[in-house]
Design a protein around this motif. Sequence first.
Motif, short mmCIF file in Angstrom:
data_model
loop_
_atom_site.label_atom_id
_atom_site.label_comp_id
_atom_site.label_asym_id
_atom_site.label_seq_id
_atom_site.Cartn_x
_atom_site.Cartn_y
_atom_site.Cartn_z
N UNK A 45 63.34 41.06 36.10
CA UNK A 45 61.97 41.25 36.60
C UNK A 45 61.22 39.92 36.73
N UNK A 46 61.59 38.95 35.92
CA UNK A 46 60.87 37.68 35.90
C UNK A 46 61.55 36.56 36.65
N UNK A 47 62.49 36.89 37.50
CA UNK A 47 63.26 35.87 38.22
C UNK A 47 62.37 34.84 38.91
N UNK A 48 61.26 35.27 39.48
CA UNK A 48 60.39 34.37 40.22
C UNK A 48 59.75 33.30 39.33
N UNK A 49 59.80 33.52 38.03
CA UNK A 49 59.15 32.60 37.09
C UNK A 49 60.12 31.69 36.35
N UNK A 50 61.34 31.60 36.87
CA UNK A 50 62.34 30.74 36.22
C UNK A 50 63.09 29.97 37.28
N UNK A 51 63.78 28.94 36.83
CA UNK A 51 64.57 28.14 37.78
C UNK A 51 65.78 28.93 38.26
N UNK A 52 66.31 28.50 39.38
CA UNK A 52 67.52 29.15 39.91
C UNK A 52 68.68 29.01 38.93
N UNK A 53 68.78 27.84 38.27
CA UNK A 53 69.85 27.64 37.29
C UNK A 53 69.69 28.58 36.10
N UNK A 54 68.47 28.73 35.63
CA UNK A 54 68.23 29.65 34.50
C UNK A 54 68.66 31.06 34.88
N UNK A 55 68.31 31.48 36.11
CA UNK A 55 68.66 32.82 36.54
C UNK A 55 70.16 32.95 36.79
#
Length: 132
Positions: free
Chosen positions: A72-82
Amino acid sequence: TKKRAVASDMKDTMSSSWVIKAAGLTGAMAIGLGAFGAHGLKGRVDPTMIKVWETASHYHLANAAALLAVGAGQAHMSKKAFKYSPPLLLAGTALFSGSLYMMVLTNKKALGAITPIGGVLLIAGWAALAIP
């Protein structure tokens, strides 16, 4: 362009979709296995093993909720974190909780040697959320 931005948004939504679905399935399994441990194992396994089962289901459910938050919080993290966090959380949950569940069901204490590997993967999954 606007068309490219919409396509990018759709790609991001599609990529978070699998994480949310995995969180739903993982959470449902955690609830089911927790209920099985609370009701189906009483009188069948040693009470200390019931505590082991409770630990497995607790971590299972906690990390299912974390997985849902990541999706749900993908937009609030870096692409690498996701990229790294969801697979690490899933693998960690499978090894950590899975080894404990199997240890209780089979009474093979040696399976407990797998549990710390799952724990390290869970720690890595949580830490991956901090990747810039």
